[in-house]
Design an enzyme around this catalytic site. Structure first.
Site, PDB file in Angstrom:
ATOM      1  N   CYS A  29       0.344   6.025  -1.201  1.00  0.00           N
ATOM      2  CA  CYS A  29      -1.042   5.555  -1.041  1.00  0.00           C
ATOM      3  C   CYS A  29      -1.100   4.178  -0.366  1.00  0.00           C
ATOM      4  CB  CYS A  29      -1.665   5.511  -2.445  1.00  0.00           C
ATOM      5  SG  CYS A  29      -3.174   4.562  -2.582  1.00  0.00           S
ATOM      6  N   CYS A  32      -3.095   1.421  -2.115  1.00  0.00           N
ATOM      7  CA  CYS A  32      -2.402   0.950  -3.323  1.00  0.00           C
ATOM      8  C   CYS A  32      -1.469  -0.207  -2.975  1.00  0.00           C
ATOM      9  CB  CYS A  32      -1.596   2.079  -3.969  1.00  0.00           C
ATOM     10  SG  CYS A  32      -2.596   3.471  -4.529  1.00  0.00           S
TER      11      CYS A  32
END
Length: 104
Positions: A29, A32
């Site tokens: 991700c 993230c």
């Protein structure tokens, strides 16, 4: 920033005597990874008043399912073992501070 797992979640988060922001994240991700340095900064700024921990969603499916996490990152604040706020997606530091301050 400390990592928690399905096995340590109850002790580290639910039983905490201070509010805990849990970063539900995943290695794949990009957002993230973008917010990780901000969360590290906040972890230092709120030391003693709140905790910030991360939970790898891919390796801890039990906790992810329990809290209905569908997107990464999901940032959830727990106080007294209960969810008090949740945001999905990367947010600026100011918004994360607002989320933590509201739980203090």
């Amino acid at each position: 920033m400390r990592a928690v797992t399905d096995q340590t979640f109850a002790d580290e988060v639910l039983a905490s005597d201070v509010p805990v922001l849990v970063d539900f994240w995943a290695e794949w991700c990009p957002p993230c990874h973008r917010i990780a340095p901000v969360l590290d900064e906040l972890s230092q700024e709120y030391e003693g008043r709140a905790k910030i921990v991360k939970l790898d969603a891919d390796h801890n499916p039990e906790t992810v399912r329990r809290y209905g996490v569908l997107s990464m990152p999901t940032l959830t604040v727990f106080r007294g073992g209960e969810v008090v706020s949740q945001v999905v997606g990367a947010r600026p530091k100011s918004k994360l501070k607002e989320q933590l301050d509201a739980a203090l």
